[in-house]
Design a protein around this motif. Structure first.
Motif, PDB file in Angstrom:
ATOM      1  N   HIS A  48     -36.455 -33.648 -28.955  1.00 60.10           N
ATOM      2  CA  HIS A  48     -35.274 -34.002 -28.932  1.00 60.10           C
ATOM      3  C   HIS A  48     -33.808 -32.672 -28.300  1.00 60.10           C
ATOM      4  N   ARG A  59     -22.078 -26.720 -31.239  1.00 57.24           N
ATOM      5  CA  ARG A  59     -21.735 -26.721 -29.537  1.00 57.24           C
ATOM      6  C   ARG A  59     -21.942 -27.438 -29.167  1.00 57.24           C
ATOM      7  N   GLY A  86     -36.301 -35.233 -33.960  1.00 56.99           N
ATOM      8  CA  GLY A  86     -35.807 -33.959 -34.668  1.00 56.99           C
ATOM      9  C   GLY A  86     -37.026 -33.333 -35.396  1.00 56.99           C
ATOM     10  N   ASP A 146     -38.933 -31.068 -34.090  1.00 55.64           N
ATOM     11  CA  ASP A 146     -38.093 -29.717 -32.815  1.00 55.64           C
ATOM     12  C   ASP A 146     -38.438 -28.977 -34.270  1.00 55.64           C
ATOM     13  N   GLU A 166     -34.350 -27.525 -33.222  1.00 52.73           N
ATOM     14  CA  GLU A 166     -33.068 -29.152 -33.780  1.00 52.73           C
ATOM     15  C   GLU A 166     -31.991 -28.462 -33.967  1.00 52.73           C
ATOM     16  N   ASN A 169     -30.639 -25.553 -33.086  1.00 56.71           N
ATOM     17  CA  ASN A 169     -29.567 -24.220 -32.544  1.00 56.71           C
ATOM     18  C   ASN A 169     -28.437 -25.004 -32.027  1.00 56.71           C
TER      19      ASN A 169
END
Lengths: 225, 225
Positions: A80, A132, B217, B220, B223, B225
């Protein structure tokens, strides 16, 4: 195992370009078979195809490609996050005028409203997207443009588009085999982001023409033009 | 009835720009109220907004805009043909390499195949689209790019995209009121072709991120971030 000349033939890239990619850290060195000779395998070919696609289709600078291939090579980076690194590197990128001190105040205010609306939309949809993600600003930009032209944008207006986008993305993520090599998965992600976006745009225009013909064409002497 | 200064205020265009549009035949003259004065009505304002949108959003040259407004003013041009004139004027336009004598033979051949596949697809879908629709070449271009990267394109691959495009276009054509003034209908068509295309692109990327998060996800660490 093949020589660099065969790697060049099979990838469609010149030997100079391949050597440039190795120097820039985009392609691992081959296995040395002599002082000035090396051999390459299928993984080199896959990597070359990915780098070529990132350059030609994604139009990415070498530094961005280096970050992506480093993430491909780092097994601690999950799939991901790998997709995120790839997608976020792909343009177009929008510079929000609310962060530009020289922008007119009304434009900055319209932008802030649009960005809040985008954030509220994603929240409402329950989509898991980071704050973001560049596509948030891409969407906010179109909201600003639509409103400046006198088209309000509401959640209801967007529903057919969110549905269509989700259906297509679901298909695309479903196409990534769970055990696909990481290089190929990133390649597929790039292609669906850039090229299938263009497919969707072209089909959208063709479908508009078809539906206009069905709705308005009967009255129209120019229809068969 | 308003003076040119108020027309300028309400349209957001300078008096110089409005006079330029009148000279270029993009906007009808106002009703003369003196040797150097004229007055304008709501139709002038609607027309100005359309011309502005064609310039700023559609990025169209003056000659193309002149053709579109002439078609808007000609009641013999049916709505379907009016949409066609507008949509065909909007880029991007692709120059097929099979019509360029300097293009490499293999590229020209790939292009011909792609264009035949596009034509077969539209025929298969039963879509009513003229043979000269620029979106056919736009689609053919993406087929060529996909195949050069090793992604075959089949009808089955395209099905989710044709469905999504048709759903969105159906919504858009449905939004055009049967009795809408022609100026506004063309304006809406332009906006849906250019700006809602960008909406769809941005939502597509957001949906990809969401579906990647749902599918990959959990494994991960990056994820959030």
């Amino acid at each position: 195992m093949v020589k660099i000349s065969e790697l060049s033939d099979r990838s469609g890239l010149t030997i100079q370009t391949i050597k440039f990619y190795i120097r820039e850290g985009l392609l691992p060195k081959g296995a040395a078979t002599g002082a000035t000779r090396a051999e390459y395998d299928e993984r080199h070919l896959d990597r070359l195809r990915l780098v070529r696609a990132l350059r030609e289709v994604g139009d990415l600078p070498v530094a961005a490609i280096r970050r992506i291939v480093a993430a491909v090579d780092d097994d601690d980076v999950g799939m991901h996050r790998l997709f995120g690194i790839t997608q976020y590197a792909i343009g177009p990128h929008v510079d929000p005028p609310d962060q530009d001190p020289g922008a007119p105040e009304d434009l900055a205010a319209q932008w802030r409203t649009a960005r809040q609306d985008v954030d509220a939309l994603i929240c409402e949809l329950g989509w898991r997207v980071t704050a973001r993600a560049p596509a948030r600003d891409l969407l906010a930009q179109t909201f600003v443009a639509l409103r400046r032209l006198g088209f309000p944008v509401t959640l209801a207006d967007l529903l057919p588009y969110t549905r269509a986008a989700a259906a297509v993305a679901e298909h695309e993520i479903g196409m990534v085999a769970a055990d696909a090599p990481r290089t190929r998965a990133v390649h597929a992600m790039l292609v669906s982001t850039v090229l299938y976006e263009q497919v969707l745009t072209a089909l959208h225009r063709l479908a508009q023409e078809d539906l206009s013909a069905r709705r308005f064409g009967a009255d129209d002497p120019g229809e068969t033009n």
